[in-house]
Design a protein around this motif. Structure first.
Motif, mmCIF file in Angstrom:
data_model
loop_
_atom_site.group_PDB
_atom_site.id
_atom_site.type_symbol
_atom_site.label_atom_id
_atom_site.label_comp_id
_atom_site.label_asym_id
_atom_site.label_seq_id
_atom_site.Cartn_x
_atom_site.Cartn_y
_atom_site.Cartn_z
ATOM 1 N N ILE A 32 0.707 -1.240 -0.097
ATOM 2 C CA ILE A 32 0.113 0.021 0.098
ATOM 3 C C ILE A 32 0.749 1.265 -0.142
ATOM 4 O O ILE A 32 0.776 2.376 -0.778
ATOM 5 C CB ILE A 32 -0.994 0.180 1.234
ATOM 6 N N ALA A 33 1.803 1.229 0.861
ATOM 7 C CA ALA A 33 3.061 2.228 0.877
ATOM 8 C C ALA A 33 3.493 2.431 -0.571
ATOM 9 O O ALA A 33 3.915 3.715 -0.970
ATOM 10 C CB ALA A 33 3.974 2.057 1.911
ATOM 11 N N TRP A 34 3.787 1.347 -1.074
ATOM 12 C CA TRP A 34 4.820 1.193 -2.406
ATOM 13 C C TRP A 34 3.662 2.242 -3.434
ATOM 14 O O TRP A 34 4.282 2.825 -4.144
ATOM 15 C CB TRP A 34 4.953 -0.202 -2.904
ATOM 16 N N PHE A 35 2.347 1.578 -3.317
ATOM 17 C CA PHE A 35 1.487 2.408 -4.434
ATOM 18 C C PHE A 35 1.448 3.716 -4.233
ATOM 19 O O PHE A 35 1.110 4.578 -5.314
ATOM 20 C CB PHE A 35 0.075 1.852 -4.301
ATOM 21 N N LYS A 36 1.871 4.303 -2.944
ATOM 22 C CA LYS A 36 1.583 5.676 -2.448
ATOM 23 C C LYS A 36 3.138 6.178 -3.293
ATOM 24 O O LYS A 36 2.997 7.499 -3.669
ATOM 25 C CB LYS A 36 1.417 5.789 -1.388
ATOM 26 N N ASP A 37 4.013 5.773 -2.958
ATOM 27 C CA ASP A 37 5.116 6.134 -3.398
ATOM 28 C C ASP A 37 5.642 6.023 -5.028
ATOM 29 O O ASP A 37 6.080 7.042 -5.355
ATOM 30 C CB ASP A 37 6.506 5.521 -2.655
ATOM 31 N N TYR A 38 5.121 5.020 -5.341
ATOM 32 C CA TYR A 38 5.130 5.020 -6.957
ATOM 33 C C TYR A 38 3.836 4.441 -7.575
ATOM 34 O O TYR A 38 3.491 3.530 -7.753
ATOM 35 C CB TYR A 38 6.070 3.588 -7.189
ATOM 36 N N PRO A 39 3.045 5.432 -7.956
ATOM 37 C CA PRO A 39 1.733 5.448 -8.442
ATOM 38 C C PRO A 39 1.660 4.529 -9.438
ATOM 39 O O PRO A 39 2.428 4.870 -10.444
ATOM 40 C CB PRO A 39 1.177 6.974 -8.667
ATOM 41 N N SER A 40 0.814 3.797 -9.804
ATOM 42 C CA SER A 40 0.712 2.895 -10.989
ATOM 43 C C SER A 40 -0.590 3.595 -11.870
ATOM 44 O O SER A 40 -1.614 3.912 -11.568
ATOM 45 C CB SER A 40 0.477 1.439 -10.611
ATOM 46 N N ASN A 41 -0.205 3.195 -13.116
ATOM 47 C CA ASN A 41 -1.119 3.394 -14.257
ATOM 48 C C ASN A 41 -1.457 2.336 -15.089
ATOM 49 O O ASN A 41 -2.234 2.290 -16.074
ATOM 50 C CB ASN A 41 -0.673 4.483 -15.249
ATOM 51 N N ASN A 42 -1.209 1.188 -14.178
ATOM 52 C CA ASN A 42 -1.540 -0.292 -14.659
ATOM 53 C C ASN A 42 -2.913 -0.689 -14.134
ATOM 54 O O ASN A 42 -2.837 -1.034 -12.782
ATOM 55 C CB ASN A 42 -0.477 -1.130 -14.522
ATOM 56 N N TRP A 43 -3.850 -0.753 -14.705
ATOM 57 C CA TRP A 43 -5.438 -1.145 -13.918
ATOM 58 C C TRP A 43 -5.383 -2.595 -13.536
ATOM 59 O O TRP A 43 -5.803 -2.788 -12.617
ATOM 60 C CB TRP A 43 -6.441 -0.916 -15.033
ATOM 61 N N GLN A 44 -4.483 -3.495 -14.267
ATOM 62 C CA GLN A 44 -4.418 -4.819 -13.743
ATOM 63 C C GLN A 44 -3.490 -5.119 -12.527
ATOM 64 O O GLN A 44 -3.852 -5.821 -11.708
ATOM 65 C CB GLN A 44 -4.037 -5.501 -15.021
ATOM 66 N N GLU A 45 -2.425 -4.203 -12.383
ATOM 67 C CA GLU A 45 -1.766 -4.194 -11.332
ATOM 68 C C GLU A 45 -2.505 -3.748 -10.068
ATOM 69 O O GLU A 45 -2.456 -4.661 -8.826
ATOM 70 C CB GLU A 45 -0.332 -3.489 -11.448
ATOM 71 N N LEU A 46 -3.104 -2.867 -10.126
ATOM 72 C CA LEU A 46 -3.969 -2.186 -9.028
ATOM 73 C C LEU A 46 -5.118 -3.138 -8.773
ATOM 74 O O LEU A 46 -5.382 -3.492 -7.478
ATOM 75 C CB LEU A 46 -4.543 -0.915 -9.485
ATOM 76 N N ASN A 47 -5.715 -3.596 -9.578
ATOM 77 C CA ASN A 47 -7.037 -4.737 -9.538
ATOM 78 C C ASN A 47 -6.619 -5.917 -8.736
ATOM 79 O O ASN A 47 -7.139 -6.489 -7.862
ATOM 80 C CB ASN A 47 -7.674 -4.911 -10.904
ATOM 81 N N ALA A 48 -5.330 -6.564 -9.215
ATOM 82 C CA ALA A 48 -4.645 -7.678 -8.837
ATOM 83 C C ALA A 48 -4.460 -7.538 -7.237
ATOM 84 O O ALA A 48 -5.009 -8.642 -6.329
ATOM 85 C CB ALA A 48 -3.639 -8.184 -9.616
ATOM 86 N N PHE A 49 -3.999 -6.652 -6.970
ATOM 87 C CA PHE A 49 -3.593 -6.351 -5.483
ATOM 88 C C PHE A 49 -4.768 -6.373 -4.558
ATOM 89 O O PHE A 49 -4.855 -6.835 -3.597
ATOM 90 C CB PHE A 49 -2.434 -5.295 -5.310
ATOM 91 N N ALA A 50 -5.648 -5.335 -5.220
ATOM 92 C CA ALA A 50 -6.953 -5.293 -4.423
ATOM 93 C C ALA A 50 -7.733 -6.369 -4.247
ATOM 94 O O ALA A 50 -8.129 -6.652 -3.207
ATOM 95 C CB ALA A 50 -7.994 -4.090 -5.070
ATOM 96 N N TRP A 51 -7.730 -7.327 -5.076
ATOM 97 C CA TRP A 51 -8.493 -8.511 -5.157
ATOM 98 C C TRP A 51 -7.897 -9.331 -4.138
ATOM 99 O O TRP A 51 -8.365 -10.094 -3.180
ATOM 100 C CB TRP A 51 -8.645 -9.252 -6.445
ATOM 101 N N THR A 52 -6.439 -9.316 -3.986
ATOM 102 C CA THR A 52 -5.625 -10.124 -3.292
ATOM 103 C C THR A 52 -5.992 -9.851 -1.700
ATOM 104 O O THR A 52 -6.011 -10.613 -0.914
ATOM 105 C CB THR A 52 -4.052 -10.135 -3.465
ATOM 106 N N VAL A 53 -6.000 -8.665 -1.526
ATOM 107 C CA VAL A 53 -6.442 -7.899 0.014
ATOM 108 C C VAL A 53 -7.900 -8.491 0.293
ATOM 109 O O VAL A 53 -8.052 -8.883 1.488
ATOM 110 C CB VAL A 53 -6.297 -6.573 -0.075
ATOM 111 N N TYR A 54 -8.774 -8.493 -0.655
ATOM 112 C CA TYR A 54 -9.948 -8.947 -0.207
ATOM 113 C C TYR A 54 -10.151 -10.197 -0.087
ATOM 114 O O TYR A 54 -10.746 -10.760 1.061
ATOM 115 C CB TYR A 54 -10.799 -8.826 -1.615
ATOM 116 N N GLU A 55 -9.410 -11.273 -0.711
ATOM 117 C CA GLU A 55 -9.562 -12.700 -0.475
ATOM 118 C C GLU A 55 -8.724 -12.914 0.775
ATOM 119 O O GLU A 55 -8.807 -13.906 1.522
ATOM 120 C CB GLU A 55 -8.768 -13.383 -1.561
#
Length: 200
Positions: free
Chosen positions: A104-127
């Motif tokens: 989560i801190a990594w995404f704040k330091d290095y914002p991503s413009n890759n929807w798949q990368e963001l979505n994959a991590f969000a789903w991993t947290v959900y699961e």
């Protein structure tokens, strides 16, 4: 009109191989001809990760130095991402918690413009987590993914995270979007439809 030839890099490379050193040395030349220049960095990154795994290197500084050797500007970001991946493969709950915190801190330091990368991590947290703080961060990342490219996968992720957070207003709003998008691409939306019927 004559155009320059292009090709796709589809093979894996080893950090100790001559192919690896040639690609690193002639990276600019390869980038001029490949269909997707990011694929070159992906192959180099993959080779570094495999070398670290094969040699059982876990020292933070060694990992940092190796990534920085081949990625001058993004070395530290890639090194931290690798360390997070290692933590995520652990079966220990405390390691997964640390991985989520650092990612989560990594995404704040290095914002991503890759929807798949963001979505994959969000789903991993959900699961894997019921922690409200982590889920709220995952919800934000799923929304970022949607803003980049709204599709069935990230609207579905956002819906389920919202449902888990008892944010029923957004679960309904994005769930209905996900169903429409899912039906358009032939996805099975029956589980989503059943969940929406349960909403208060």
């Amino acid at each position: 009109m004559k155009t320059s030839p292009s090709f796709t890099i589809t093979f894996q490379i080893d950090i100790e191989s001559e192919v690896f050193y040639f690609i690193v040395k002639e990276r600019a030349l390869f980038e001029a001809y490949v269909e997707n220049p990011e694929a070159i960095d992906a192959r180099i990154n993959h080779a570094i990760e495999k070398s670290l795994e094969a040699n059982k290197i876990s020292d933070d500084e060694e990992i940092n130095l190796l990534f920085m050797k081949y990625f001058a500007e993004e070395g530290l970001a890639k090194a931290e991402d690798y360390k997070i991946k290692v933590l995520m493969t652990s079966q220990k709950p405390e390691n997964l918690k640390e991985a989520f915190t650092r990612k989560i801190a990594w995404f704040k330091d290095y914002p991503s413009n890759n929807w798949q990368e963001l979505n994959a991590f969000a789903w991993t947290v959900y699961e894997n987590s019921d922690d409200k703080g982590f889920l709220q961060e995952a919800q934000d990342l799923a929304l970022q993914s949607i803003r980049i490219d709204e599709n069935y996968y990230n609207t579905d992720t956002y819906t389920w995270i919202s449902y888990k957070l008892k944010d029923y207003k957004n679960a309904k709003l994005y769930g209905e979007k996900a169903i429409v998008l899912g039906k358009e691409d032939g996805s099975d939306v029956s589980e989503l439809e059943a969940m929406l019927k349960k909403l208060p």
